[in-house]
Design a protein around this motif. Sequence first.
Motif, PDB file in Angstrom:
ATOM      1  N   LEU A  92       0.873  -1.331  -0.091  1.00 32.07           N
ATOM      2  CA  LEU A  92       0.039  -0.096  -0.017  1.00 32.07           C
ATOM      3  C   LEU A  92       0.957   1.301   0.190  1.00 32.07           C
ATOM      4  O   LEU A  92       0.728   2.283  -0.697  1.00 32.07           O
ATOM      5  CB  LEU A  92      -0.861  -0.228   1.302  1.00 32.07           C
ATOM      6  N   GLU A 137       3.735   1.508  -1.244  1.00 31.38           N
ATOM      7  CA  GLU A 137       4.578   1.867  -2.445  1.00 31.38           C
ATOM      8  C   GLU A 137       3.636   2.445  -3.599  1.00 31.38           C
ATOM      9  O   GLU A 137       3.910   3.271  -4.193  1.00 31.38           O
ATOM     10  CB  GLU A 137       4.883   0.405  -2.843  1.00 31.38           C
ATOM     11  N   ILE A 138       2.370   1.797  -3.411  1.00 30.12           N
ATOM     12  CA  ILE A 138       1.286   2.341  -4.442  1.00 30.12           C
ATOM     13  C   ILE A 138       0.978   3.994  -4.127  1.00 30.12           C
ATOM     14  O   ILE A 138       0.703   4.513  -4.941  1.00 30.12           O
ATOM     15  CB  ILE A 138       0.113   1.228  -4.659  1.00 30.12           C
ATOM     16  N   SER A 168       4.075   6.006  -5.378  1.00 31.41           N
ATOM     17  CA  SER A 168       4.021   6.271  -6.669  1.00 31.41           C
ATOM     18  C   SER A 168       3.140   6.924  -7.131  1.00 31.41           C
ATOM     19  O   SER A 168       3.277   7.903  -8.286  1.00 31.41           O
ATOM     20  CB  SER A 168       4.275   4.880  -7.468  1.00 31.41           C
ATOM     21  N   ALA A 169       1.875   6.551  -6.738  1.00 35.68           N
ATOM     22  CA  ALA A 169       0.558   7.670  -7.294  1.00 35.68           C
ATOM     23  C   ALA A 169       1.096   9.148  -6.797  1.00 35.68           C
ATOM     24  O   ALA A 169       0.537  10.048  -7.549  1.00 35.68           O
ATOM     25  CB  ALA A 169      -0.442   7.279  -6.570  1.00 35.68           C
ATOM     26  N   LYS A 204       3.404  10.850  -8.991  1.00 35.31           N
ATOM     27  CA  LYS A 204       2.914  11.215 -10.273  1.00 35.31           C
ATOM     28  C   LYS A 204       2.226  12.532 -10.018  1.00 35.31           C
ATOM     29  O   LYS A 204       2.439  13.198 -11.002  1.00 35.31           O
ATOM     30  CB  LYS A 204       2.039  10.060 -10.570  1.00 35.31           C
ATOM     31  N   LYS A 213      -9.461   3.316   5.533  1.00 29.88           N
ATOM     32  CA  LYS A 213      -9.304   2.273   4.482  1.00 29.88           C
ATOM     33  C   LYS A 213     -10.548   1.400   4.213  1.00 29.88           C
ATOM     34  O   LYS A 213     -11.318   1.091   5.116  1.00 29.88           O
ATOM     35  CB  LYS A 213      -8.216   1.433   5.276  1.00 29.88           C
ATOM     36  N   PRO A 214     -10.538   0.943   2.819  1.00 26.67           N
ATOM     37  CA  PRO A 214      -9.873   1.078   1.925  1.00 26.67           C
ATOM     38  C   PRO A 214     -10.353   2.397   1.141  1.00 26.67           C
ATOM     39  O   PRO A 214     -11.471   2.670   0.941  1.00 26.67           O
ATOM     40  CB  PRO A 214     -10.338  -0.059   1.052  1.00 26.67           C
ATOM     41  N   PHE A 215      -9.343   3.226   0.808  1.00 27.65           N
ATOM     42  CA  PHE A 215      -9.848   4.501  -0.014  1.00 27.65           C
ATOM     43  C   PHE A 215      -9.040   4.542  -1.215  1.00 27.65           C
ATOM     44  O   PHE A 215      -7.955   3.592  -1.434  1.00 27.65           O
ATOM     45  CB  PHE A 215      -8.929   5.782   0.847  1.00 27.65           C
ATOM     46  N   HIS A 216      -9.571   5.257  -2.178  1.00 31.33           N
ATOM     47  CA  HIS A 216      -8.902   5.464  -3.304  1.00 31.33           C
ATOM     48  C   HIS A 216      -7.687   6.366  -3.311  1.00 31.33           C
ATOM     49  O   HIS A 216      -7.985   7.302  -2.514  1.00 31.33           O
ATOM     50  CB  HIS A 216      -9.757   6.097  -4.436  1.00 31.33           C
ATOM     51  N   ILE A 217      -6.593   6.130  -3.937  1.00 28.87           N
ATOM     52  CA  ILE A 217      -5.340   6.889  -3.935  1.00 28.87           C
ATOM     53  C   ILE A 217      -5.679   8.553  -4.384  1.00 28.87           C
ATOM     54  O   ILE A 217      -5.219   9.379  -4.035  1.00 28.87           O
ATOM     55  CB  ILE A 217      -4.377   6.481  -4.917  1.00 28.87           C
ATOM     56  N   HIS A 277      -9.203  11.037 -13.298  1.00 31.38           N
ATOM     57  CA  HIS A 277      -9.273   9.642 -13.173  1.00 31.38           C
ATOM     58  C   HIS A 277     -10.647   9.028 -13.647  1.00 31.38           C
ATOM     59  O   HIS A 277     -11.482   9.705 -13.422  1.00 31.38           O
ATOM     60  CB  HIS A 277      -9.077   9.056 -11.644  1.00 31.38           C
TER      61      HIS A 277
END
Lengths: 225, 427
Positions: free
Chosen positions: A12, A14-15, A18-19, A22, A101-105, A167
């Motif tokens: 989680l 890492e994602i 990276s998001a 960006k 959680k869970p949430f959208h990045i 998105h």
Amino acid sequence: MKLLIIEDEISLQEIMASALKKEGYIVETASDCKTAEDKLSVYNYDCVILDITLPDGNGLDILADIKKSGSSVNIIITSARDSIDDKIKGLELGADDYLAKPFHIAELAARIRSVTRRSRNAGELSYKAGNVTLYESSQRLTIGGNEVSLLKKEFDILKYFLMRPGHMVDKAVLAEAVWGDHADQSDDFQYVYAQMKNLRRKLSEAGADIEIKSVYGFGYKLITP
Amino acid sequence: MKLAYKIILTFLTPLVLALGLWGWLSYRTMSEKIHADTDLILRDYSDDIIMRFLSGKELPERFNGAYNTYYIESLTAEEAASVNAVEYGEAEAFLRSQEEFASSRIRKQVFQDSEGNFRRLTVSLPTFEQEVLVEHVLWWTIILFAVLLLALLAICIVSLNYNMRPLYRLLKWIDGYQPGLHADKVPSDTDIVEFRKLASTLEEAVTRIESQYEERKIFIGNASHELQTPLAVCNNRIEMLLERPDLNEEIATELIKIHRSLGGLVRLNKTLLLLSKIENGQFPQTSEIDLSALLQENIKLNQEIYGHKNICIDVESTSGCVVSIDEQMASILVGNLVKNAFIYTSQGGQIEVKIWESGFSISNPGTAPLDKDMVFRRFYQPSGRREGATGLGLALVYSVCINNGLDVNYDFENGRHIFSVILKNSK
């Protein structure tokens, strides 16, 4: 802008990193309390994304320490226990926002934008895209500086898109987010289309420079200038 | 049956029998003694008369004002031989003083006078005095029996209630106990060994329950953490894939399908956690909620979502239905029942909602009745699995009801499935 992600779940973390990279942020990460405290004592951050459950302690303690040191860093807490207790405790301790959680990045990115902009909006959380600004708690919308009135559902839909600019949004996910659990088994999205039509009309009539586009027949995307 | 009644009953039943036997025996003894006394008087009396007769003394007046009478008859030698020398019996004797017949005890004795002739003396004594006496004895025995019994009963009840107080305090405490709520200490202020033992055992059990409850709560929190994070990661990875510029429509469609299935999994996980939370009684914060307002709100929402089905709603409301329940529980209860009705009503069907003071019912058209015992079970889906359905909606409804003092029932009448929720204590 510099962020610190404190999250013990490596995949989680890492994602998220990276998001957010960006999106143009400088991102640092920590997987436990100790690393987090070390980094916080050495560097300055604009925003900290803080997980409450950590392997060697409670994220709320870190939060309390940050606030005790008099730092004005923005803090967003995340937690899998979507318990109201955690939320209230966190906000009472001085967190700026809470994300279950869970949430959208994409939603996390929108919240980061919102809390870091908060100081300029007299403390109110807002979401901005193009000339459209949506104020969450006062339920207001301005387009090009002019107030625009929306119905409850239209407002909720627009807020959902403003949190995820650029998105892709699945209409089934959108339906569930706006209409709640009631919509999870509906296979006809006429009601979504109807609200969407009204919202698009109101946006273009008020001269908004953002557009909600249909994508591939199963979703939408908010296009910003 | 209450323990006190049971003890009193087992204590008093043999006692009633023993006391009854004692009463009956003492009555019998007394009455026999009275009759024996009568016979003694008659014997003395007849001895006196025979003695006077044989010694030629003057016999007493036959009807001398007293109740006893006598007469002497002559017998032939054969007659004398055929009867007993002394005989007792009951007969009606004439009382001159009373001018009437009265039942009497008689004694007949055969004797020979100085000339050797056989004679028979019959003396009689009316028995009404004895009968009155015997009757008195009977009444007093019964009164004594009743008073003794009542006194014993009263003592029994009072002493039982007095000594059982620690037990009743314990029971009251158990009734009020809810795991997870910080309860008062187990009442153990008694010097009775058994009750002390009971209280200490209860104390241990409660400590164990509390720690297990706590562990279970932590487990649920952990399970939620463990499951939701990987699910969130999957979700977010798919979303990131969807952002890629080299995506084509075919792959995007597949990704969206995976995303939707994953959504179903997230929902299932969430619902299961919610279900175990409800069953753990983790929603104890109740407030007065008007279910009829909630019903109307849910109907409106579902009408929008299922608008394409052209479902006709018929709401019949006589009054508000106020229930003391947690807010989230109330919306789970009402939301699931209303949603269920909308999902399982076909194009153009009719949903009927009835609301009254102590409950409400929702019905929708159906073709065949569902299995009453199975309908509220987890994952029961009679018409095959529906895409995206968790199969937990009615299980949630059932859990909410049993944890909030509500009754939920399913009926099939006139081609309609009827689900009704009724307040238990105001039927």
